[in-house]
Design an enzyme around this catalytic site. Sequence first.
Site, short mmCIF file in Angstrom:
data_model
loop_
_atom_site.label_atom_id
_atom_site.label_comp_id
_atom_site.label_asym_id
_atom_site.label_seq_id
_atom_site.Cartn_x
_atom_site.Cartn_y
_atom_site.Cartn_z
N HIS A 1 0.87 -1.18 0.00
CA HIS A 1 0.00 0.00 0.00
C HIS A 1 0.91 1.23 0.00
O HIS A 1 2.04 1.16 0.51
CB HIS A 1 -0.83 -0.06 1.29
CG HIS A 1 -1.88 0.99 1.42
ND1 HIS A 1 -1.62 2.26 1.86
CD2 HIS A 1 -3.21 0.95 1.20
CE1 HIS A 1 -2.74 2.96 1.90
NE2 HIS A 1 -3.72 2.18 1.50
N GLN B 1 -4.54 -5.10 7.26
CA GLN B 1 -5.57 -6.03 6.78
C GLN B 1 -5.54 -7.36 7.50
O GLN B 1 -6.44 -8.18 7.29
CB GLN B 1 -5.43 -6.26 5.26
CG GLN B 1 -5.58 -5.01 4.41
CD GLN B 1 -6.97 -4.38 4.52
OE1 GLN B 1 -7.91 -4.95 5.07
NE2 GLN B 1 -7.10 -3.16 4.02
N ASP C 1 3.06 -4.37 8.12
CA ASP C 1 1.85 -3.60 7.92
C ASP C 1 0.69 -4.59 8.09
O ASP C 1 0.41 -5.39 7.20
CB ASP C 1 1.86 -2.99 6.51
CG ASP C 1 0.52 -2.36 6.14
OD1 ASP C 1 -0.44 -2.52 6.92
OD2 ASP C 1 0.45 -1.73 5.07
#
Length: 408
Positions: free
Chosen positions: A124, A204, A201
């Site tokens: 992202h 999600q 990260d």
Amino acid sequence: MSLDVGSIRKQFPIFQRETSPGVPLIYLDSTATSQKPIAVIEAMNEYYRRSNANIHRGVHTLAEEATAMYEGAREKIAKFINAPSAKQVIYTRNTTESINLVAYSWARANLKAGDLVILTEMEHHSNLVPWHMLQAERGIELEFIPVTEDGLLDLSAYKTLLNRTPKLVSFTHMSNVLGTINPAGEIIRLAHEAGAMTLVDAAQSVPHLKVDVQALDVDFLAFSAHKMCGPTGIGVLYGKKDLLEAMPPFLGGGDMIKEVKLRSFRANSLPHKFEAGTPAIAEAVGFGAAVDYLSSVGMDAISAYEHELTEYALERLIEIPGVRLFGPDAEKKGGVASFVLDSVHPHDVAQILDKGGIAIRAGHHCAQPLHEKFGIPATSRASFYLYNTKEEVDLLVNGIYKVKELFG
Ligand code: C6P
């Protein structure tokens, strides 16, 4: 299926609304942000109605209640990700700010020109741009683990990159476009063997899978409340204690100090050192309620249910002539189905589906380099959470057939 989705849906007031008269909401955009259960909405409401005050500052009843609620939520979040201590849970605004905190504080204190940071092609923008900025400022080097045609990370290419002794490996646990769940434990173990730090990260993954920071042995992990039934405006950076303690503060101001003189200051201890100014107090309370809510349903049950739903969705979508799906098969991914439909722009697909109350996202999903890799400017993306149903998948499929009819 293992979840009582009927009663789960009743806990989300938004599902009572229609997007236009007679058109119920079919919300398939939880990867962008999830819907909120009544328990979260009421916890925030109750905080404002009964206990609103600033934290860590007053000794009056309300200030102490507000502080206890804010810190209590931190304890719940620490337990949710199995952090050894709540002191290692830093509140930020979101995943993006958590990654920037590492880039500004840890990386600027530890990286110099020529040092290598390994990212992946499926990141992202929030795990790309902070590193681009540091590259421009410091002259660090960036390399990327390639993504294969079927949407997986090329681990043999990763192993080759590790021979170049990177300082940091920063990667997404689950892709917001492909849905790929990356083998985080293995990537971290290999990074550590090569002497590199790791940043995951988890924007999600934490909402959808059981994530245990100690089992992963990750150095830093970032996620946002709003994708896990909590409010917008608050996220977390988890870090190993020795790393966080050695890092300089990120933002300066109230609450992050032990002592201030006219010409100097001493930073506060963890976690307050990284929380300058009045924080998002009601949002922390809501975040705690979200974690309670997800725990009461059970993360294993949520993952199992989403897996079944995703398997069904992929089976149904692939049957539609002209649909090209991206990412691996259901075994290796979470509840995300990104696709293009022959000669119809993804924005048109999303707009026509919206007329039937179906909310999906269309665009590059803040992952432009990944789309470029697949030679497309945009995709349509349907994403699933614990409140979605097979009937909604069927309505999505019928909707796509209608789009095809309209576009001939
Ligand atoms: N992805 C999506 O529709 P923030 O905005 O800071 O809460 O989260 C950023 C972020 C970081 N990493 C990943 C893997 C993400 O998916 C996101 C947010 C949303 O896909 C909004 S662009």
